[in-house]
Design a protein around this motif. Structure first.
Motif, short mmCIF file in Angstrom:
data_model
loop_
_atom_site.label_atom_id
_atom_site.label_comp_id
_atom_site.label_asym_id
_atom_site.label_seq_id
_atom_site.Cartn_x
_atom_site.Cartn_y
_atom_site.Cartn_z
N GLY A 297 0.82 -1.22 0.00
CA GLY A 297 0.00 0.00 0.00
C GLY A 297 0.84 1.26 0.00
N LYS A 298 1.91 1.25 0.78
CA LYS A 298 2.80 2.42 0.84
C LYS A 298 3.52 2.62 -0.50
CE LYS A 298 1.78 3.61 4.93
NZ LYS A 298 0.88 4.76 5.09
N ALA A 299 3.93 1.55 -1.13
CA ALA A 299 4.57 1.65 -2.45
C ALA A 299 3.57 2.21 -3.46
CB ALA A 299 5.09 0.29 -2.90
N VAL B 183 -4.11 -0.95 -6.23
CA VAL B 183 -2.75 -1.43 -5.96
C VAL B 183 -2.37 -2.46 -7.01
CG1 VAL B 183 -1.26 -2.55 -4.27
CG2 VAL B 183 -3.04 -0.99 -3.49
N LEU B 184 -1.22 -2.28 -7.61
CA LEU B 184 -0.77 -3.14 -8.68
C LEU B 184 -0.22 -4.46 -8.14
CD1 LEU B 184 1.05 -0.34 -10.66
CD2 LEU B 184 -1.20 -1.29 -11.12
N SER B 185 -0.42 -5.51 -8.90
CA SER B 185 0.00 -6.84 -8.46
C SER B 185 1.49 -6.91 -8.16
CB SER B 185 -0.39 -7.90 -9.49
OG SER B 185 0.22 -7.63 -10.73
N ASP B 186 2.31 -6.21 -8.93
CA ASP B 186 3.75 -6.22 -8.68
C ASP B 186 4.08 -5.67 -7.29
OD1 ASP B 186 4.16 -7.26 -11.20
OD2 ASP B 186 4.94 -5.41 -12.05
N PHE B 187 3.26 -4.77 -6.78
CA PHE B 187 3.53 -4.21 -5.45
C PHE B 187 3.34 -5.28 -4.37
CE2 PHE B 187 2.36 0.37 -6.86
CZ PHE B 187 3.57 0.48 -7.54
N PHE B 188 2.35 -6.14 -4.51
CA PHE B 188 2.15 -7.20 -3.53
C PHE B 188 3.34 -8.17 -3.55
CE2 PHE B 188 -2.35 -6.05 -4.35
CZ PHE B 188 -2.72 -5.74 -3.05
N THR B 189 3.75 -8.57 -4.74
CA THR B 189 4.86 -9.52 -4.87
C THR B 189 6.17 -8.88 -4.43
OG1 THR B 189 3.69 -10.70 -6.63
CG2 THR B 189 6.08 -11.01 -6.49
N GLY B 190 6.43 -7.66 -4.84
CA GLY B 190 7.65 -6.97 -4.44
C GLY B 190 7.72 -6.76 -2.94
#
Length: 135
Positions: A79-81, A95-102
């Motif tokens: 969320g912060k990213a 929120v983009l999927s890459d943010f969860f994985t990253g």
């Protein structure tokens, strides 16, 4: 543990003419010394190419992919990213999927096998990326 990004799995599953060799060989080599894992977001992204959950579960099992839940600190970091992304002019409104994985990789301390490194590098610079040369 190494998280395998959706794009690498799709390369293998769809026999992508440009990337299947790279993706397959890296998965094989990494699996000799690490557990390979996916998270709920990657699972959901993969689901679009399957007709039934049992089919996807069979592929995940056959590929010996561990299913990892995303810990709450990683969800918070995602969320912060995303907030940083929006402040820098990002157009997406969720929120983009890459943010969860990253974020998961950052919190858990494991690398990501991926071909799509730009967001990971920018928003999660501490995460190790296993990616094609020159990317």
């Amino acid at each position: 543990m190494v998280i395998v990004d959706t794009n690498v799995l799709v390369d293998v599953l769809e026999d992508d003419p440009d990337w299947v060799e790279w993706s397959t060989s890296h998965m094989r080599e990494l699996s000799k010394i690490h557990e390979l894992a996916i998270n709920p977001v990657i699972y959901a992204e993969l689901s679009v190419t399957f007709d039934a959950v049992e089919e996807l579960d069979a592929v995940v099992s056959d590929m010996e992919l561990k299913f990892m839940e995303i810990p709450r600190p990683a969800l918070f970091l995602a969320g912060k990213a995303f907030v940083r992304y929006r402040k820098q002019g990002g157009a997406k409104t969720n929120v983009l999927s890459d943010f969860f994985t990253g974020a998961q990789a950052a919190v858990v301390g494991c690398p990501i096998l991926t071909r799509d490194i730009e967001r990971y590098r920018h928003y999660f610079p501490t995460v190790g990326l296993i990616a094609p040369q020159g990317r």
